[in-house]
Write a protein that holds these residues in place. Sequence first.
Motif, PDB file in Angstrom:
ATOM      1  N   ASP A  54       0.781  -1.279   0.123  1.00  0.00           N
ATOM      2  CA  ASP A  54      -0.136  -0.032  -0.032  1.00  0.00           C
ATOM      3  C   ASP A  54       0.677   1.229   0.151  1.00  0.00           C
ATOM      4  OD1 ASP A  54      -2.450  -1.629   0.119  1.00  0.00           O
ATOM      5  OD2 ASP A  54      -2.274  -1.536   2.023  1.00  0.00           O
ATOM      6  N   LEU A  55       2.191   1.089   0.015  1.00  0.00           N
ATOM      7  CA  LEU A  55       3.082   2.179   0.055  1.00  0.00           C
ATOM      8  C   LEU A  55       2.964   2.861  -1.404  1.00  0.00           C
ATOM      9  CD1 LEU A  55       6.132   1.022   1.663  1.00  0.00           C
ATOM     10  CD2 LEU A  55       4.585   2.548   2.746  1.00  0.00           C
ATOM     11  N   PRO A  56       3.046   4.190  -1.410  1.00  0.00           N
ATOM     12  CA  PRO A  56       3.385   5.340  -2.646  1.00  0.00           C
ATOM     13  C   PRO A  56       4.229   4.788  -3.590  1.00  0.00           C
ATOM     14  CG  PRO A  56       3.182   6.636  -0.677  1.00  0.00           C
ATOM     15  CD  PRO A  56       3.431   5.329  -0.246  1.00  0.00           C
ATOM     16  N   SER A  57       4.157   4.682  -4.885  1.00  0.00           N
ATOM     17  CA  SER A  57       5.193   4.260  -5.797  1.00  0.00           C
ATOM     18  C   SER A  57       6.531   4.859  -5.572  1.00  0.00           C
ATOM     19  CB  SER A  57       4.658   4.311  -7.165  1.00  0.00           C
ATOM     20  OG  SER A  57       3.429   4.044  -7.722  1.00  0.00           O
ATOM     21  N   ALA A  58       6.560   5.961  -5.245  1.00  0.00           N
ATOM     22  CA  ALA A  58       7.944   6.510  -5.189  1.00  0.00           C
ATOM     23  C   ALA A  58       8.699   6.083  -3.894  1.00  0.00           C
ATOM     24  CB  ALA A  58       7.593   8.194  -4.717  1.00  0.00           C
ATOM     25  N   ARG A  59       7.818   5.653  -2.934  1.00  0.00           N
ATOM     26  CA  ARG A  59       8.497   5.239  -1.655  1.00  0.00           C
ATOM     27  C   ARG A  59       8.846   3.641  -1.773  1.00  0.00           C
ATOM     28  NH1 ARG A  59      11.694   5.818   2.434  1.00  0.00           N
ATOM     29  NH2 ARG A  59      11.107   4.222   4.198  1.00  0.00           N
ATOM     30  N   VAL A  60       8.095   2.877  -2.743  1.00  0.00           N
ATOM     31  CA  VAL A  60       8.490   1.510  -3.198  1.00  0.00           C
ATOM     32  C   VAL A  60       9.909   1.738  -3.958  1.00  0.00           C
ATOM     33  CG1 VAL A  60       8.003  -0.427  -4.626  1.00  0.00           C
ATOM     34  CG2 VAL A  60       6.338   0.449  -2.976  1.00  0.00           C
ATOM     35  N   ALA A  61       9.911   2.708  -5.027  1.00  0.00           N
ATOM     36  CA  ALA A  61      11.074   2.490  -5.800  1.00  0.00           C
ATOM     37  C   ALA A  61      12.447   3.062  -4.983  1.00  0.00           C
ATOM     38  CB  ALA A  61      10.922   3.829  -6.632  1.00  0.00           C
ATOM     39  N   PHE A  62      12.201   3.917  -3.809  1.00  0.00           N
ATOM     40  CA  PHE A  62      13.174   4.291  -2.962  1.00  0.00           C
ATOM     41  C   PHE A  62      13.757   2.952  -2.105  1.00  0.00           C
ATOM     42  CE2 PHE A  62      14.875   5.351   1.215  1.00  0.00           C
ATOM     43  CZ  PHE A  62      16.004   5.936   0.906  1.00  0.00           C
ATOM     44  N   LEU A  63      12.871   2.423  -1.674  1.00  0.00           N
ATOM     45  CA  LEU A  63      13.111   1.112  -0.741  1.00  0.00           C
ATOM     46  C   LEU A  63      13.903   0.157  -1.600  1.00  0.00           C
ATOM     47  CD1 LEU A  63      10.071   0.662   1.334  1.00  0.00           C
ATOM     48  CD2 LEU A  63      12.296   1.223   2.130  1.00  0.00           C
ATOM     49  N   VAL A  64      13.445  -0.172  -2.895  1.00  0.00           N
ATOM     50  CA  VAL A  64      14.091  -1.085  -4.036  1.00  0.00           C
ATOM     51  C   VAL A  64      15.353  -0.666  -4.521  1.00  0.00           C
ATOM     52  CG1 VAL A  64      13.788  -2.381  -6.143  1.00  0.00           C
ATOM     53  CG2 VAL A  64      11.507  -2.009  -4.642  1.00  0.00           C
ATOM     54  N   ILE A  73       9.935 -10.400  -5.197  1.00  0.00           N
ATOM     55  CA  ILE A  73       8.621 -11.296  -5.179  1.00  0.00           C
ATOM     56  C   ILE A  73       7.570 -10.479  -4.838  1.00  0.00           C
ATOM     57  CG2 ILE A  73       7.765 -13.183  -4.122  1.00  0.00           C
ATOM     58  CD1 ILE A  73      10.389 -14.277  -3.301  1.00  0.00           C
ATOM     59  N   THR A  74       6.635 -10.755  -5.832  1.00  0.00           N
ATOM     60  CA  THR A  74       5.398  -9.908  -5.752  1.00  0.00           C
ATOM     61  C   THR A  74       3.969 -10.707  -6.209  1.00  0.00           C
ATOM     62  OG1 THR A  74       4.671  -7.620  -6.741  1.00  0.00           O
ATOM     63  CG2 THR A  74       5.818  -9.068  -8.253  1.00  0.00           C
ATOM     64  N   ASP A  75       3.002  -9.960  -5.884  1.00  0.00           N
ATOM     65  CA  ASP A  75       1.587 -10.673  -6.304  1.00  0.00           C
ATOM     66  C   ASP A  75       1.097  -9.737  -6.866  1.00  0.00           C
ATOM     67  OD1 ASP A  75       0.831  -8.740  -4.361  1.00  0.00           O
ATOM     68  OD2 ASP A  75      -0.240 -10.199  -3.170  1.00  0.00           O
ATOM     69  N   ARG A  76       1.787  -8.506  -7.733  1.00  0.00           N
ATOM     70  CA  ARG A  76       1.189  -7.536  -8.385  1.00  0.00           C
ATOM     71  C   ARG A  76       2.370  -6.975  -9.112  1.00  0.00           C
ATOM     72  NH1 ARG A  76      -1.246  -4.799  -3.771  1.00  0.00           N
ATOM     73  NH2 ARG A  76      -1.118  -6.695  -2.920  1.00  0.00           N
ATOM     74  N   PRO A  77       1.983  -6.343 -10.277  1.00  0.00           N
ATOM     75  CA  PRO A  77       3.067  -5.343 -10.942  1.00  0.00           C
ATOM     76  C   PRO A  77       3.972  -4.535 -10.008  1.00  0.00           C
ATOM     77  CG  PRO A  77       1.175  -5.492 -12.233  1.00  0.00           C
ATOM     78  CD  PRO A  77       0.908  -5.985 -10.916  1.00  0.00           C
ATOM     79  N   LEU A  78       4.977  -4.315 -10.046  1.00  0.00           N
ATOM     80  CA  LEU A  78       5.683  -3.285  -9.490  1.00  0.00           C
ATOM     81  C   LEU A  78       5.575  -1.965 -10.238  1.00  0.00           C
ATOM     82  CD1 LEU A  78       9.269  -5.004  -8.508  1.00  0.00           C
ATOM     83  CD2 LEU A  78       7.378  -4.256  -6.958  1.00  0.00           C
ATOM     84  N   PRO A  79       5.605  -0.722  -9.603  1.00  0.00           N
ATOM     85  CA  PRO A  79       5.565   0.300 -10.294  1.00  0.00           C
ATOM     86  C   PRO A  79       6.561   0.611 -11.108  1.00  0.00           C
ATOM     87  CG  PRO A  79       5.369   0.753  -7.847  1.00  0.00           C
ATOM     88  CD  PRO A  79       5.671  -0.899  -8.064  1.00  0.00           C
ATOM     89  N   PRO A  80       6.419   1.144 -12.189  1.00  0.00           N
ATOM     90  CA  PRO A  80       7.261   1.471 -13.275  1.00  0.00           C
ATOM     91  C   PRO A  80       8.643   2.247 -12.930  1.00  0.00           C
ATOM     92  CG  PRO A  80       5.079   2.163 -14.057  1.00  0.00           C
ATOM     93  CD  PRO A  80       5.169   1.874 -12.621  1.00  0.00           C
ATOM     94  N   VAL A  81       8.378   2.992 -11.821  1.00  0.00           N
ATOM     95  CA  VAL A  81       9.645   3.786 -11.225  1.00  0.00           C
ATOM     96  C   VAL A  81      10.547   3.219 -10.450  1.00  0.00           C
ATOM     97  CG1 VAL A  81       8.162   6.027 -11.182  1.00  0.00           C
ATOM     98  CG2 VAL A  81       8.288   4.475  -9.267  1.00  0.00           C
TER      99      VAL A  81
END
Length: 94
Positions: A54-64, A73-81
């Motif tokens: 549920d994190l915003p795309s920008a936060r997910v991109a930063f963590l990755v 490992i995911t159950d949904r597409p990762l944000p393009p960023v």
Amino acid sequence: MNDNEPRSVAGRLYGVGVGPGDLVTIHATRTASLIPVLLGIHRAGAGYVPIDPDLPSARVAFLVGDCTPAVAITDRPLPPVVGDVTTVRVDELE
């Protein structure tokens, strides 16, 4: 659950290049089906970084970007960023 499920997950992770000391991100809803996945990651010698879906795309991109995982490992597409990260769907590991 028996030991075959985590062993199978570890084998799949070895197949995509995950090994001891690597990090694997988990960007998926928390369910009981993740237990063999987590055990498989440990069996492969890797560590995991849980990422709240549920994190915003920008936060997910930063963590990755910060942890530079060998696999996500995911159950949904990762944000393009997020960029170029090898992804494995949870249902491919079951």
